[in-house]
Design a protein around this motif. Structure first.
Motif, mmCIF file in Angstrom:
data_model
loop_
_atom_site.group_PDB
_atom_site.id
_atom_site.type_symbol
_atom_site.label_atom_id
_atom_site.label_comp_id
_atom_site.label_asym_id
_atom_site.label_seq_id
_atom_site.Cartn_x
_atom_site.Cartn_y
_atom_site.Cartn_z
ATOM 1 N N ALA A 1 0.831 -1.210 0.000
ATOM 2 C CA ALA A 1 0.000 0.000 0.000
ATOM 3 C C ALA A 1 0.863 1.256 0.000
ATOM 4 C CB ALA A 1 -0.924 -0.018 1.216
ATOM 5 N N LEU A 2 1.940 1.241 0.779
ATOM 6 C CA LEU A 2 2.802 2.415 0.861
ATOM 7 C C LEU A 2 3.563 2.628 -0.444
ATOM 8 C CD1 LEU A 2 4.063 1.849 4.504
ATOM 9 C CD2 LEU A 2 2.534 3.690 3.728
ATOM 10 N N ALA A 3 3.893 1.541 -1.124
ATOM 11 C CA ALA A 3 4.529 1.690 -2.440
ATOM 12 C C ALA A 3 3.581 2.366 -3.419
ATOM 13 C CB ALA A 3 4.960 0.318 -2.955
ATOM 14 N N ARG A 4 2.276 2.006 -3.366
ATOM 15 C CA ARG A 4 1.294 2.669 -4.231
ATOM 16 C C ARG A 4 1.169 4.140 -3.850
ATOM 17 N NH1 ARG A 4 -1.315 -2.368 -3.382
ATOM 18 N NH2 ARG A 4 -2.611 -1.503 -1.705
ATOM 19 N N ALA A 5 1.226 4.447 -2.551
ATOM 20 C CA ALA A 5 1.153 5.841 -2.125
ATOM 21 C C ALA A 5 2.344 6.628 -2.640
ATOM 22 C CB ALA A 5 1.084 5.908 -0.593
ATOM 23 N N ALA A 6 3.532 6.050 -2.531
ATOM 24 C CA ALA A 6 4.729 6.747 -2.993
ATOM 25 C C ALA A 6 4.696 6.973 -4.496
ATOM 26 C CB ALA A 6 5.967 5.926 -2.609
ATOM 27 N N ALA A 7 4.182 5.981 -5.242
ATOM 28 C CA ALA A 7 4.105 6.124 -6.699
ATOM 29 C C ALA A 7 3.129 7.210 -7.102
ATOM 30 C CB ALA A 7 3.698 4.786 -7.317
ATOM 31 N N ALA A 8 2.044 7.385 -6.314
ATOM 32 C CA ALA A 8 1.013 8.372 -6.665
ATOM 33 C C ALA A 8 1.363 9.771 -6.191
ATOM 34 C CB ALA A 8 -0.332 7.945 -6.066
ATOM 35 N N ALA A 9 2.255 9.901 -5.210
ATOM 36 C CA ALA A 9 2.566 11.214 -4.640
ATOM 37 C C ALA A 9 3.650 11.905 -5.456
ATOM 38 C CB ALA A 9 3.027 11.049 -3.203
ATOM 39 N N PRO A 10 3.560 13.224 -5.606
ATOM 40 C CA PRO A 10 4.615 13.969 -6.310
ATOM 41 C C PRO A 10 5.951 13.816 -5.595
ATOM 42 C CG PRO A 10 2.654 15.322 -5.989
ATOM 43 C CD PRO A 10 2.448 14.099 -5.165
ATOM 44 N N ALA A 11 7.018 13.731 -6.344
ATOM 45 C CA ALA A 11 8.357 13.617 -5.762
ATOM 46 C C ALA A 11 8.626 14.811 -4.860
ATOM 47 C CB ALA A 11 9.408 13.526 -6.860
ATOM 48 N N GLY A 12 9.151 14.551 -3.699
ATOM 49 C CA GLY A 12 9.502 15.614 -2.773
ATOM 50 C C GLY A 12 8.352 16.141 -1.956
ATOM 51 N N SER A 13 7.128 15.686 -2.234
ATOM 52 C CA SER A 13 5.973 16.174 -1.492
ATOM 53 C C SER A 13 5.944 15.579 -0.089
ATOM 54 C CB SER A 13 4.675 15.811 -2.215
ATOM 55 O OG SER A 13 4.499 14.402 -2.209
ATOM 56 N N SER A 14 5.191 16.198 0.806
ATOM 57 C CA SER A 14 5.077 15.694 2.167
ATOM 58 C C SER A 14 4.447 14.303 2.187
ATOM 59 C CB SER A 14 4.259 16.663 3.025
ATOM 60 O OG SER A 14 2.958 16.833 2.479
ATOM 61 N N LEU A 15 3.498 14.057 1.236
ATOM 62 C CA LEU A 15 2.884 12.733 1.161
ATOM 63 C C LEU A 15 3.918 11.678 0.783
ATOM 64 C CD1 LEU A 15 -0.575 13.317 -0.545
ATOM 65 C CD2 LEU A 15 -0.168 12.278 1.687
ATOM 66 N N ARG A 16 4.782 12.004 -0.151
ATOM 67 C CA ARG A 16 5.810 11.060 -0.574
ATOM 68 C C ARG A 16 6.781 10.772 0.573
ATOM 69 N NH1 ARG A 16 8.370 9.227 -5.289
ATOM 70 N NH2 ARG A 16 9.972 7.749 -4.586
ATOM 71 N N LEU A 17 7.173 11.833 1.302
ATOM 72 C CA LEU A 17 8.095 11.640 2.417
ATOM 73 C C LEU A 17 7.467 10.800 3.527
ATOM 74 C CD1 LEU A 17 9.756 15.175 2.651
ATOM 75 C CD2 LEU A 17 10.794 13.056 1.815
ATOM 76 N N GLU A 18 6.154 11.039 3.783
ATOM 77 C CA GLU A 18 5.500 10.261 4.827
ATOM 78 C C GLU A 18 5.358 8.798 4.406
ATOM 79 O OE1 GLU A 18 3.772 9.476 8.564
ATOM 80 O OE2 GLU A 18 5.144 10.995 7.765
ATOM 81 N N ALA A 19 5.080 8.581 3.119
ATOM 82 C CA ALA A 19 5.008 7.195 2.628
ATOM 83 C C ALA A 19 6.354 6.498 2.797
ATOM 84 C CB ALA A 19 4.575 7.178 1.172
ATOM 85 N N ASP A 20 7.437 7.211 2.478
ATOM 86 C CA ASP A 20 8.765 6.620 2.653
ATOM 87 C C ASP A 20 9.064 6.377 4.134
ATOM 88 O OD1 ASP A 20 9.227 6.571 -0.040
ATOM 89 O OD2 ASP A 20 10.430 8.398 -0.076
ATOM 90 N N HIS A 21 8.654 7.331 4.972
ATOM 91 C CA HIS A 21 8.886 7.187 6.411
ATOM 92 C C HIS A 21 8.201 5.930 6.938
ATOM 93 C CE1 HIS A 21 8.709 9.271 10.635
ATOM 94 N NE2 HIS A 21 9.366 8.136 10.661
ATOM 95 N N LEU A 22 6.923 5.763 6.601
ATOM 96 C CA LEU A 22 6.196 4.585 7.066
ATOM 97 C C LEU A 22 6.762 3.306 6.453
ATOM 98 C CD1 LEU A 22 2.508 5.879 7.052
ATOM 99 C CD2 LEU A 22 4.099 5.705 8.976
ATOM 100 N N THR A 23 7.250 3.418 5.212
ATOM 101 C CA THR A 23 7.901 2.253 4.597
ATOM 102 C C THR A 23 9.102 1.809 5.425
ATOM 103 O OG1 THR A 23 7.165 2.837 2.370
ATOM 104 C CG2 THR A 23 9.142 1.450 2.547
ATOM 105 N N GLY A 24 9.880 2.764 5.880
ATOM 106 C CA GLY A 24 11.032 2.445 6.722
ATOM 107 C C GLY A 24 10.620 1.734 8.000
ATOM 108 N N LEU A 25 9.499 2.166 8.604
ATOM 109 C CA LEU A 25 9.029 1.521 9.835
ATOM 110 C C LEU A 25 8.629 0.068 9.581
ATOM 111 C CD1 LEU A 25 6.902 4.346 11.509
ATOM 112 C CD2 LEU A 25 9.311 3.801 11.817
#
Length: 771
Positions: free
Chosen positions: A98-122
């Motif tokens: 799900a987080l990979a889909r979020a990262a793919a849909a979010a603009p690069a560098g956006s807060s949504l993309r960063l949060e998706a990456d953050h949760l991916t790390g967790l």
């Protein structure tokens, strides 16, 4: 209402209003109806999922959010919140999708993309994919340097990878942005502890606790840190604080039990574990720990059957615990239960060797393989936080004496002091300043009082943390620190990990390799560590002449020796004896001993009474071998002088194999009783041979099991030869190296002077042979 029609704003607002004002039951009922009314409407399910998540009901939120996410494939927010819900349910593989889909849909560098990456790390971290987690979280921090949560979580992954230095730097950077970030302070303490900076770790945790005084997890964690550091009084205080805040903190209760155990309050320790066990349902890992810790307290209370049962209960919950399995094997050996030997054989190739440490001493009496002993010791020694500061460089003493510190829990009526009393008495105090650091819980008595008059200072450090003891010793300007405990009961290896002196050595207490890089030397002799086994000892060797073991030539033997009849021994029969601890006796020795009894009419085997179960088991084993159980005679404990007197009533001492007689062998020889031994490969299996060489009786050292049995039988049948041996021993006691106390102390002092000179010259430790 038809499903194709979306809920009206009034429907949604009514649900939100009920969510805000409650009661909860009413909201849940309305939410269920709302979801049933619009099961396929993405907006309705999105709202419903958000509300469920807000009250922590992720089990209800996830299906709703999943529907919304399927309907909004290109909506990064919908994918993100669905991934977060899956993460809360610990469904981390699905969360990553799900987080990979979020990262793919979010603009690069956006807060949504960063949060998706953050949760991916967790989620990667939760799946033990620590390197990937650290890489993802590092990218988040690089893109958003002020994201203190990401920095904190990045540090946690770095710690899981053992990268303590980087984690500390990362957490300090987070705290620079947010000094009051309690979780980062707690994790900073973990990183500092990993680096051995115990005082700094304690300070970080105390600061966190001051910022969040109602958080019971912080004093709980601090208590564990202080316990590990050996600061028992402080640990007890903070753990009681944690339990006052939350009586259900079972990890704190477990740690408090460990504190009470270490302080010698065994009943209180058992009570802590038992209370915790009543509340630990559903936590099998904790239950396994509690059963084991309770067993260790019972072991020290000499309730061996209950202790074994406790370890079996622990292993039923966690069969992968090498540490507990090794301890159970050792306890079974203490009760003469030789099923332990079969269990060891089934696990020998991995027990304590596969990245799961065991107490090295627990298997010494079973495994005579010095390579495996070293590997176990090295793995176990990793437990200590090693002081990373440069070695202490004490200034020369004003009186030019070399300052030596002896560290032990046994400065009382104990085997160590029986051996070492002469060493302390004969030390050249004009050349050596002697300090005894005592951390034992046993009362002092006459032995301790005598010691106090033979040393420059006797310091009680029982209530101090390891680092504090080491700092005190450095403050005394110690040149040489001597560990007299090694891996035996109540050992405090952490003192040496914190570097009490620039030169540190292991002597006497533990007969084997320490595996610890912070112990520079091992005191040995040419017999206990022969050249062919040298590679299995990581320390540099101090090779003493004669024997590594000291002996006191002033040891008293009571004037009156009880008659054999008074001791329960046959007046005219042959008395084989072995006063070794029961855990040293295995099938190999016992089979030979029973064959000897069968071949020597009227003979008996005189043993030390250990525990009722052990006595029962050995008598049963004798019967199984065709020997009447009453031919095993068990002796009660006796005061040292009385024991030496009664020992003279024995004819021949029979040694054990993997772990020889050590002090008990010296006792027999001092009492005039010949000893037959069969050397093995490791240090512990070669001590009796060393003693016999040093007392001038190498002829009673057998090459193998067959020769051992044949020699013992020949001596039992040839009374003249045995009498000649006794006469030779009587003469040699006063003329050979073994009982030359002053000579042994002088050789030890030459060794101290040699290692001290090397240190002053800037030379690294190296093997030293003393003539």
């Amino acid at each position: 209402m038809p499903q194709s029609i979306a809920p009206s704003p009034d429907d949604a607002n009514a649900l939100i209003a009920l969510f805000q004002r409650g009661p909860l039951d009413a909201f849940l009922a309305r939410a269920h109806a709302y979801g049933a009314a619009w099961p396929d409407n993405a907006e309705a399910q999105d709202l419903l999922g958000a509300l469920y998540a807000a009250i922590g009901r992720f089990d209800l939120a996830e299906p709703a959010l999943a529907l919304a996410a399927r309907a909004k494939q290109d909506d990064a927010q919908a994918q993100l919140v669905h991934g977060a819900a899956l993460q809360q349910l610990e469904r981390h593989e699905s969360a990553l999708d799900a987080l990979a889909r979020a990262a793919a849909a979010a603009p690069a560098g956006s807060s949504l993309r960063l949060e998706a990456d953050h949760l991916t790390g967790l989620s990667l971290h939760a799946l033990d994919r620590f390197a990937e987690a650290a890489e993802v979280l590092e990218r988040v921090v690089a893109a958003d340097p002020q994201n203190v949560r990401a920095r904190n979580n990045h540090a946690i992954s770095l710690q899981a990878l053992g990268r303590a230095d980087e984690s500390v730097d990362t957490l300090r950077a987070a705290l620079a942005f947010e000094p009051g970030y309690v979780e980062a302070l707690s994790n900073l303490a973990t990183g500092l502890e990993m680096r051995g900076q115990i005082a700094e770790a304690e300070a970080a945790l105390r600061r966190a606790a001051a910022l969040s005084p109602q958080d019971a997890s912080l004093p709980e964690k601090l208590g564990g840190l202080l316990l590990e550091a050996g600061d028992l009084d402080a640990a007890e205080d903070v753990l009681e604080q944690a339990l006052a805040l939350d009586s259900g903190r079972l990890d704190a209760l477990n740690s408090l039990g460990m504190v009470q155990h270490r302080k010698g309050n065994l009943g209180r320790a058992v009570a802590c574990y038992e209370v915790a066990l009543t509340q630990a349902e559903g936590r099998p890992e904790l239950q396994a720990t509690l059963h084991a810790n309770r067993a260790y307290a019972l072991m020290d209370a000499e309730e061996l059957e209950a202790a074994i049962a406790g370890l079996e209960a622990s292993l039923a919950l966690d069969g992968e615990s090498d540490f507990n399995r090794a301890q159970k094997i050792n306890l079974q050996m203490q009760t003469g239960d030789w099923r332990a030997l079969d269990e060891f054989a089934a696990h020998a190739d991995r027990l304590g060797l596969d990245n799961a440490p065991v107490s090295p001493g627990s298997l010494l009496a079973i495994d005579d393989d010095p390579a495996r002993q070293l590997a176990r010791a090295r793995l176990y020694a990793r437990k200590w936080h090693v002081r990373t500061a440069p070695l202490p460089t004490p200034a020369p003493s004003t009186d030019r004496r070399i300052r030596v510190g002896y560290f032990s829990a046994d400065f009382h009526d104990h085997a160590t002091m029986h051996l070492m009393a002469g060493t302390f008495r004969t030390h050249d105090r004009s050349r050596f300043e002697i300090t005894a650091y005592s951390y034992g819980t046993s009362p002092g008595g006459a032995v301790r009082e005598t010691l106090a008059g033979q040393v420059d200072r006797l310091v009680d450090v029982a209530g101090m943390a390891d680092a504090e003891v080491a700092e005190l010793a450095r403050g005394h300007g110690l040149d040489i620190a001597v560990d007299l405990k090694g891996y035996t009961h109540q050992a405090r290896g952490g003192i040496f990990a914190q570097r009490a002196a620039p030169v540190q050595l292991s002597w006497l207490g533990y007969p084997g390799a320490s595996g610890a890089a912070f112990l520079d030397y091992l005191v040995a002799d040419a017999h206990v560590v022969p050249a062919e086994e040298r590679a299995h000892y990581g320390e540099r060797l101090i090779v003493l002449p004669g024997c590594y073991q000291p002996n006191d030539d002033k040891r008293a033997i009571a004037a009156h020796a009880p008659t054999r009849t008074e001791l329960g021994l046959p007046d005219g029969g042959f008395v084989f004896c072995c006063f070794n601890n029961l855990y040293k006796i295995g099938r190999r020795e016992f089979d030979i001993w029973m064959r000897l009894l069968a071949q020597v009419d009227g003979s008996v085997l005189w043993l030390l009474r250990a525990n009722p179960l052990g006595e029962t088991n050995l008598r049963r084993e004798a019967g199984l071998r065709g020997i009447a159980p009453e031919r095993l005679v068990f002796a009660d404990w006796a005061a040292p002088a009385d024991h030496l007197a009664r020992l003279s009533r024995a004819d021949l001492f029979l040694d054990t194999f993997a772990y020889n007689a050590h002090t008990t062998a010296s006792d027999a020889l001092w009492a005039g009783v010949p000893l037959v031994t069969r050397p093995g490969r490791a240090f512990a299996a070669r001590v009796a041979a060393s003693l016999l060489h040093a007392v001038g009786l190498p002829e009673t050292i057998a090459a193998d099991d067959v020769a051992y049995e044949a020699l013992a039988l020949e001596l039992a049948r040839d009374r003249e030869r045995l009498a000649a041996l006794r006469a030779k021993l009587a003469a040699n006691r006063h003329t050979t190296a073994l009982f030359d106390t002053a000579g042994h102390t002088a050789a030890l002092e030459r060794a101290y002077a040699a290692v001290h000179a090397r240190r002053l010259a800037g030379s690294p430790p190296d093997d030293i042979v003393i003539d």
